[in-house]
Structures are given as structure tokens and as C-alpha cells.
Design a protein around this motif. Structure first.
Motif, short mmCIF file in Angstrom:
data_model
loop_
_atom_site.label_atom_id
_atom_site.label_comp_id
_atom_site.label_asym_id
_atom_site.label_seq_id
_atom_site.Cartn_x
_atom_site.Cartn_y
_atom_site.Cartn_z
N LYS A 1 8.50 55.28 17.76
CA LYS A 1 8.58 53.87 17.41
C LYS A 1 9.30 53.69 16.09
O LYS A 1 9.26 54.55 15.23
N SER B 1 6.78 42.94 8.36
CA SER B 1 7.21 41.56 8.44
C SER B 1 6.09 40.64 7.99
O SER B 1 4.92 40.96 8.16
N HIS C 1 14.86 42.69 8.25
CA HIS C 1 14.19 41.93 9.29
C HIS C 1 14.43 42.60 10.64
O HIS C 1 15.52 43.10 10.91
N SER C 2 13.45 42.59 11.51
CA SER C 2 13.58 43.26 12.81
C SER C 2 14.74 42.70 13.63
O SER C 2 15.44 43.44 14.32
N LEU D 1 8.17 48.98 17.23
CA LEU D 1 9.10 48.79 18.34
C LEU D 1 9.36 50.13 19.01
O LEU D 1 9.85 51.06 18.36
N ILE E 1 13.39 48.56 22.06
CA ILE E 1 14.63 48.42 21.30
C ILE E 1 15.83 48.43 22.23
O ILE E 1 16.71 47.58 22.13
N ILE F 1 5.24 46.00 12.48
CA ILE F 1 5.70 45.78 13.84
C ILE F 1 6.19 47.12 14.36
O ILE F 1 7.05 47.75 13.76
N ILE G 1 18.01 44.25 12.36
CA ILE G 1 18.17 45.66 12.75
C ILE G 1 18.46 45.80 14.23
O ILE G 1 19.45 46.41 14.62
N THR G 2 17.62 45.20 15.09
CA THR G 2 17.82 45.39 16.53
C THR G 2 18.94 44.52 17.09
O THR G 2 19.69 44.96 17.95
N LEU H 1 8.54 48.40 11.35
CA LEU H 1 9.08 47.47 10.37
C LEU H 1 7.94 46.63 9.85
O LEU H 1 6.96 46.37 10.56
#
Length: 127
Positions: free
Chosen positions: A4, A9, A53-54, A21, A26, A19, A57-58, A7
Motif C-alpha cells: 500500500k 490527509s 495530496h492523494s 491505497l 492505484i 489513507i 499523486i495518483t 498518505l
């Protein structure tokens, strides 16, 4: 073994939380974004917002890496005029920002900036 990306947040509640992921989540997210956004390898992403921030990134960094496009990620703590000048000079095709930065850019008066290379704006609220 499940791997995983973790992150941190503040989310919508304002309370900090982690979080997690998974690789599958992802990859599904990246594939979905590529399918609706249709980015190209010759695109240039300009990221004018937080890199932690997620969604950044993703939805932007990993998407651009997956398709092999370039990323412009410079200090975001600059004036709106500097951001507009960077966009004019560096000629990105995809610009990633949040509503606050967009409002600041729209409030700039004076000269007109040549931003005709931009074909996609990604607007994400960072909470």
C-alpha cells in the motif's frame, strides 16, 4: 503480500488521518483517469498545487509517469503572475490546480498571457 501507499490527509473532516491505497486501487484509479482524460505521451503536465495530496499523486504524477509524459513541478508558493508566466513560457498542455489557485489566476489584471497550448485543466479541491 499486499502493498500500500500510505498518505496522510486532513480529508473533509479536518482531522488528520492515514489513507492506504492498495496497488490495485492505484492502478484502477490511473486507468480510469487515462480513459476519460486521454492524456498523450507528448503532453506536459504543469502541477500548480500541493504535491502531497492523494489526488495529485495518483491522478497526475502517476498518470503522467504511466503514459511517459513530462511533468513540471515548481515551487507553488509564488504569485499568480509568476504561475501564468511559467505556463506561458513552459507551454504545458495539461494544468493541474485547485479552485483557490484558479481564482487567483482569474483575478490577475493587466497583460494577457498566451496559454493556447493548454488543452486540459484538472481542477481538484484539496481538503
Amino acid at each position: 503480500m499486499i502493498k500500500k501507499l500510505i498518505l496522510f490527509s486532513s480529508g473533509t473532516s479536518g482531522d488528520y488521518k492515514a489513507i492506504g491505497l492498495s496497488h490495485r486501487a492505484i492502478m484502477n484509479n490511473i486507468d480510469s483517469i487515462i480513459n476519460y482524460m486521454k492524456p498523450r505521451a507528448d503532453d506536459v503536465f504543469y502541477i500548480a498545487k500541493s504535491m502531497v495530496h492523494s489526488a495529485t499523486i495518483t491522478g497526475e504524477i502517476l498518470v503522467s509517469l504511466m503514459i511517459g509524459s513530462k511533468i513540471i513541478a515548481l515551487n507553488t508558493l509564488v504569485s499568480p503572475r509568476i504561475i501564468l508566466t511559467r505556463m506561458e513560457t513552459l507551454k504545458p498542455t495539461i494544468v493541474c490546480l485547485n479552485p483557490t489557485i484558479l481564482a487567483l489566476l482569474l483575478s490577475v489584471k493587466g497583460r494577457r498571457y498566451d496559454l493556447k497550448t493548454i488543452r486540459i485543466f484538472i481542477l481538484v479541491e484539496l481538503q
